[in-house]
Motif scaffolding. Structure first.
Motif, short mmCIF file in Angstrom:
data_model
loop_
_atom_site.label_atom_id
_atom_site.label_comp_id
_atom_site.label_asym_id
_atom_site.label_seq_id
_atom_site.Cartn_x
_atom_site.Cartn_y
_atom_site.Cartn_z
N GLN A 211 6.23 -16.50 2.86
CA GLN A 211 4.92 -16.38 3.49
C GLN A 211 5.00 -15.46 4.71
N MET A 212 6.07 -15.60 5.49
CA MET A 212 6.24 -14.75 6.67
C MET A 212 6.38 -13.28 6.30
N ILE A 213 7.13 -13.02 5.24
CA ILE A 213 7.31 -11.64 4.80
C ILE A 213 5.97 -11.04 4.38
N LEU A 214 5.15 -11.84 3.71
CA LEU A 214 3.83 -11.35 3.31
C LEU A 214 2.93 -11.12 4.53
N ILE A 215 2.98 -12.04 5.50
CA ILE A 215 2.18 -11.87 6.72
C ILE A 215 2.57 -10.58 7.43
N LYS A 216 3.86 -10.35 7.58
CA LYS A 216 4.34 -9.14 8.26
C LYS A 216 3.88 -7.89 7.53
N THR A 217 3.96 -7.92 6.21
CA THR A 217 3.53 -6.77 5.41
C THR A 217 2.05 -6.49 5.61
N LEU A 218 1.24 -7.54 5.60
CA LEU A 218 -0.20 -7.37 5.77
C LEU A 218 -0.55 -6.89 7.18
N ARG A 219 0.18 -7.39 8.18
CA ARG A 219 -0.06 -6.92 9.55
C ARG A 219 0.26 -5.44 9.68
N ASN A 220 1.36 -5.03 9.06
CA ASN A 220 1.74 -3.61 9.11
C ASN A 220 0.71 -2.73 8.42
N ALA A 221 0.00 -3.31 7.45
CA ALA A 221 -1.02 -2.55 6.73
C ALA A 221 -2.36 -2.54 7.47
N GLY A 222 -2.43 -3.25 8.60
CA GLY A 222 -3.64 -3.21 9.41
C GLY A 222 -4.61 -4.36 9.21
N TYR A 223 -4.23 -5.37 8.42
CA TYR A 223 -5.12 -6.52 8.23
C TYR A 223 -5.15 -7.38 9.49
N ASP A 224 -6.35 -7.89 9.84
CA ASP A 224 -6.43 -8.79 10.99
C ASP A 224 -6.00 -10.20 10.56
N LEU A 225 -5.76 -11.06 11.55
CA LEU A 225 -5.19 -12.38 11.27
C LEU A 225 -6.12 -13.27 10.45
N SER A 226 -7.43 -13.17 10.69
CA SER A 226 -8.36 -14.01 9.93
C SER A 226 -8.37 -13.62 8.46
N THR A 227 -8.30 -12.32 8.18
CA THR A 227 -8.24 -11.86 6.78
C THR A 227 -6.94 -12.29 6.13
N ILE A 228 -5.85 -12.20 6.88
CA ILE A 228 -4.55 -12.62 6.35
C ILE A 228 -4.58 -14.10 5.98
N LYS A 229 -5.24 -14.90 6.80
CA LYS A 229 -5.32 -16.33 6.52
C LYS A 229 -6.04 -16.58 5.19
N GLU A 230 -7.11 -15.82 4.94
CA GLU A 230 -7.83 -15.96 3.67
C GLU A 230 -6.96 -15.53 2.49
N LEU A 231 -6.21 -14.46 2.69
CA LEU A 231 -5.36 -13.96 1.61
C LEU A 231 -4.22 -14.93 1.31
N LEU A 232 -3.69 -15.55 2.35
CA LEU A 232 -2.63 -16.54 2.14
C LEU A 232 -3.17 -17.74 1.36
N TYR A 233 -4.42 -18.08 1.61
CA TYR A 233 -5.05 -19.17 0.86
C TYR A 233 -5.11 -18.82 -0.63
N GLU A 234 -5.45 -17.56 -0.91
CA GLU A 234 -5.50 -17.13 -2.31
C GLU A 234 -4.13 -17.24 -2.96
N VAL A 235 -3.10 -16.86 -2.21
CA VAL A 235 -1.74 -16.98 -2.75
C VAL A 235 -1.42 -18.45 -3.01
#
Length: 236
Positions: free
Chosen positions: A169-193
């Protein structure tokens, strides 16, 4: 431009696609050499100033204005080697982020495949996770504090304990942050995962990789303009 003539702010602004107010901001931030004034007080830019502004415009696209500013301040002081090492360090970090993103894709596409570094323990400390992922401990703690990352605590000493799933999960969060996703969007995407929408997660991770490749291309353009600036200054 003829010898003895100068460039007006509007001339440079139109040439590089930047507002005159932005030119003044970069001047006030110390990113360009001092600007002479006409007897009536108007700024008179030179070809050297133009080269600095072109560098700001193009390096900023790939490296960001903070790092670009650090590089150009070194250039202004004549510390060319220091400027180049700032860039080298930034690209080293970018390469590390790319490896994290590649690992995120691998973990999503082949979750049972053995990963580099050997088998993961069921309960890992934060130091072990940092060694496995290259992600800063401060970032991991912050994600935990804001509820983006759920971890258990050791009942004896209260230390955070991380499972292989939380590491992924951390690796995915870091990847999404590097791609410019904000934290609220990342939270939604993690829910989908979490809801087993793995196809969507893989698409996002691969999109992040593509964005990194595009950023690298922008950096190359920025370095071209840095080279032009150094040529203008007689440093290359």
């Amino acid at each position: 431009m003829k010898e003895g003539e100068g460039l007006r702010p509007i001339d440079i602004a139109r040439r590089i696609g930047m507002s005159t107010s932005a030119l003044r901001h970069y001047e006030s931030w110390g990113l360009i050499p001092p600007v002479p004034r006409s007897p009536s007080g108007y700024r008179i830019y030179t070809l050297e100033h133009l080269a600095f502004f072109e560098c700001i415009r193009n390096m900023g696209e790939g490296f960001g204005i903070k790092l670009t500013g650090a590089v150009l301040r070194h250039v202004k002081r004549g510390n060319i080697d220091s400027a180049l090492w700032v860039i080298n360090d930034a690209q080293t970090l970018k390469n590390r982020d790319k490896q994290i993103a590649l690992r995120a894709v691998s973990l999503l596409e082949e979750p049972d495949k053995p990963q580099a570094g050997g088998a993961l323990r069921e309960c890992m400390t934060i130091n072990e996770v940092v060694q496995q992922t290259g992600i800063a401990a401060s970032a991991i703690r912050y994600w935990n504090q804001i509820g983006l990352l759920q971890v258990e605590r050791d009942g004896m000493n209260g230390y955070r304990l991380f499972s292989p799933d939380s590491l992924k999960q951390m690796i995915l969060i870091k990847t999404l942050r590097n791609a410019g996703y904000d934290l609220s969007t990342i939270k939604e995407l993690l829910y989908e995962v979490g809801e087993q929408n793995i196809v969507r997660a893989i698409q996002i991770a691969r999109s992040a990789l593509e964005e990194m490749d595009k950023a690298l291309q922008k950096q190359l353009v920025g370095l071209h303009y840095l080279y032009k600036l150094l040529r203008e200054l007689g440093k290359m």
